[in-house]
Design an enzyme around this catalytic site. Structure first.
Site, PDB file in Angstrom:
ATOM      1  N   LYS C  95       0.866  -1.171   0.000  1.00 49.70           N
ATOM      2  CA  LYS C  95       0.000   0.000   0.000  1.00 49.70           C
ATOM      3  C   LYS C  95       0.903   1.221   0.000  1.00 49.70           C
ATOM      4  CE  LYS C  95      -3.243   2.660   2.739  1.00 49.70           C
ATOM      5  NZ  LYS C  95      -3.778   2.876   4.088  1.00 49.70           N
ATOM      6  N   GLY C 156      -8.358   8.773  10.424  1.00 47.81           N
ATOM      7  CA  GLY C 156      -8.534   8.768  11.879  1.00 47.81           C
ATOM      8  C   GLY C 156      -9.625   9.678  12.385  1.00 47.81           C
ATOM      9  N   ALA C 182      -9.738   5.297   4.983  1.00 44.71           N
ATOM     10  CA  ALA C 182      -9.556   6.491   5.826  1.00 44.71           C
ATOM     11  C   ALA C 182     -10.842   7.293   5.963  1.00 44.71           C
ATOM     12  CB  ALA C 182      -8.458   7.416   5.301  1.00 44.71           C
ATOM     13  N   GLY C 183     -11.197   7.537   7.215  1.00 41.27           N
ATOM     14  CA  GLY C 183     -12.292   8.451   7.512  1.00 41.27           C
ATOM     15  C   GLY C 183     -13.619   7.794   7.847  1.00 41.27           C
ATOM     16  N   ASN C 204      -9.551   1.159  10.520  1.00 40.51           N
ATOM     17  CA  ASN C 204      -8.783   0.848  11.726  1.00 40.51           C
ATOM     18  C   ASN C 204      -9.326   1.670  12.889  1.00 40.51           C
ATOM     19  OD1 ASN C 204      -6.854   0.458  13.719  1.00 40.51           O
ATOM     20  ND2 ASN C 204      -5.109   0.965  12.469  1.00 40.51           N
ATOM     21  N   THR C 205      -9.292   3.007  12.747  1.00 37.69           N
ATOM     22  CA  THR C 205      -9.666   3.885  13.862  1.00 37.69           C
ATOM     23  C   THR C 205     -11.095   3.659  14.349  1.00 37.69           C
ATOM     24  OG1 THR C 205      -8.155   5.576  13.060  1.00 37.69           O
ATOM     25  CG2 THR C 205      -9.860   6.295  14.583  1.00 37.69           C
TER      26      THR C 205
END
Lengths: 255, 255, 255, 255
Positions: C95, C156, C182-183, C204-205
């Protein structure tokens, strides 16, 4: 352009109705002028404050006062307040507010219909504050209301047009002026409501919680005029999944 | 209020920039006046149409013309068009448009940075049309741009502020005028962008596709002034999960 | 149902890719299992932590590891990290992350294209993290990417699909798997992205900041499967300004 | 996980309630199974169709039937239909629908409260379909309702959570199961409602208007389970104006 707002037979040029609750006496005059408001709502208590100062001294002549029934928890109390206001020479306009929920301050639609019916029969020009429910709006028409005042969001929240889809339905279905009252927090939201065909905007908190209340009053005035003009002009089409060059002449350089 | 928009050392009172591509010559003058615009963009081809009619005859004096590089597919072509415009006495302003995608008409950010750098060195006041990417906006600052023109949505789509969050980031991080260009479809959207701190709005399609272009131009003028005033005044707080009575005097009737 | 995600010739049943950065070693195994993930991304540094504990011991067999180039500020650094990862036997997947903005952590699209081109030529299966710009996505296709990984919002942030309209354009125009990365903050947002036709979701977050990470991992698994099923089933039409009774038999009682 | 939905003393594992109005008899069984529904609503007329075919033959055993009062224009008619349903051995559950608006099919809140009160006293487990008005929800609690069923948008519209803010208020303030009914068009919207703390979702049109009704039923099942799991797990925080690296180990390469 001869585009008047007509409520209960009275004509207005301004479509911005100001609430007075959050303003100190000193600034009311400036705010009314900067906002170009011709109507201002007033809690009976406030009109009645007595003491040396009187709010009425701070409101310019030629402004229509609209007493509200703030504090009423049912139709009976609202009717009582309205009658007192008339006796105090506050005129025939009355904004009916019946609130029994102390956290969200939502209007009680059913009691509001009852109060509207009684007061309309007594010759008041009744402007009921309501939760935007089409069935209730129809009941208010039948009860003799002169306009309906659906909320955009909880009062004082500045959250904006949370009831957007349902206010649009009122605009389409109800043959009375629609005045969005409560929850509008920014001029762009007032503008959007007017673009949808709403007839007027009432606000207080959005102006009162700004750093510069006079300038914010002016911002609302302009936004409301803008939204009205856009509604009258007719909005252009929205394209779904592509772009369209602004210019029919557009082409690549070497084409 | 002394609130000027300053671009490349030039001062403007109006924050409404008009595109000319979709207007017939006959109506340009009226639209500029109703919208209060002081700047109008123009494709070189259009300035250059020749024939008996000339668009320049329809644009009021004291309006700044901003030639754009419409038709350019890369930096080199954009530079070439800009130089021709200067030779035609269109002045030092240039809106850089580099577009290689014919469906969505998105700007090519990388080529736009290259063209900006070359033209800024040649003394142009460069206003690059861009896809709102913070890294690229920083590159444009370094390349000598005088403002950045991020898109709100695909050009001509009237879809509104689809890039809202990313334009807000540009407002917070980039120390140049931010001019939202492309995609704004209604005055309330222009107002919202201005409330966020954007410095100016450019539009063409939203006005041109309205039933009444002059009235819609006026609606945009008012909305942009409103949003600017609201930004300067400072927006009030938004309450999350409750209401707040407008009046500190509010209480139930018998309290 | 035989509905495989194919990336660089590898087949996957799961469309949920997990980031590992915010998980402690102890919980990684549980989260991977509850989320049904078959791919997990990993910063080289973390693979390389050394010491007594090794993250690789906590990742179930049969899970594809995808090293990322976290920490790279330009193409050259990203290429260097990717090569080290391959030497460490992390496989051919990589990635590409090139980030030079330390506040919003936005990818540098231009450097990302450069790194992708180099690594694809060296036989890597390249998954570039990108700001969702159609022109750049096309460049990534040409550079040999095996998928594109546009961001939904700042990494995040849990803000959700702030780039909605632009990711939809990638789905429509780019002939590679689209992985939203992301997001994404809530399962419903992952579900919505999948309904739009996105091929996979990385997060992830959103999982790591939940009170119960295993249960949230399961919630994401279900949401992603749901959105995929809905996409394949085809969404029903949306009515604009009215309702439609569920039942063709509906009628009023006495009709 | 022992997470039961309890309505009127009955326990359910599934939080997906299916409407039957738009399904042909042939597919009802498949849809119920794919959606994992344990409750299905049914218009009396439909239960009563007679003829050779009977809808009841198509509904799996162990599914709770919930007759609705579709066709009722006032409380009296709703009460009459409910009583007939009980006499037909449809059980004690009843979904109260009182509708007098034939375009938007909005429930009449006031008549709904009246019908609820009468039926609850007669021992019915009453599930009133309502316009999401907090005051009315409180009246329904007092009237003896076993759950409240606020609408998301006009029935059959597939418009989604247009009443989002007001349903959230019901979740926070009303101590009965909240079942979102009408208007949900996509699984992601059902998932979002469940994330907010709604207890169950009812839908029909969104499934029935899909190309593949069985697969869409499954998509809704997964979405509802996902949203419930996410609600129980607890959503992570949302960052306002910045990003946060997933990894505490993140740093630039040479740091």
């Amino acid at each position: 352009m001869d585009d008047k707002l007509i409520i209960g037979g009275h004509e207005f040029d301004s479509r911005f109705i100001l609430g007075s609750g959050k303003f100190s006496l000193e600034i009311i005059n400036a705010v009314v002028k900067m906002g170009g408001a011709e109507m201002i709502t007033l809690a009976l208590r406030r009109a009645n404050e007595g003491g040396e100062e009187n709010i009425l001294d701070y409101i310019p002549e030629n402004i229509s006062l609209i007493p509200n029934t703030s504090g009423a928890r049912n139709a009976e109390e609202a009717v009582r307040i309205a009658r007192i206001a008339r006796e105090m020479n506050c005129g025939d306009f009355v904004k009916v507010e019946v609130i029994r929920d102390s956290k969200y301050l939502f209007p009680d639609n059913h009691e509001t219909v009852k109060a509207t019916e009684i007061l309309a029969k007594e010759g008041f020009v009744v402007l009921p504050y309501m939760y935007p429910d089409l069935n209730v709006a129809r009941d208010l028409v039948n009860a003799g209301a002169s306009a309906v005042m659906p909320l955009a969001a909880p009062i004082g929240s500045n959250k904006g047009l949370a009831t957007r889809d349902f206010i649009k339905i009122l605009v389409d279905e109800i043959d009375l002026p629609i005045i969005v009252d409560a929850g509008i927090g920014r001029p762009s939201q007032a503008c959007e409501a007017m673009e949808m065909g709403v007839d007027a905007i009432m606000c207080n908190t959005a102006v009162a919680t700004s750093r510069d209340v006079s300038l914010m009053a002016r911002a609302f005035k302009l936004a409301i005029e803008s939204g009205r003009a856009a509604y009258l002009a007719g909005m252009g089409r929205v394209l779904a999944g592509k772009a369209e060059a602004s210019s029919p002449l557009t082409g690549f350089l070497e084409d």
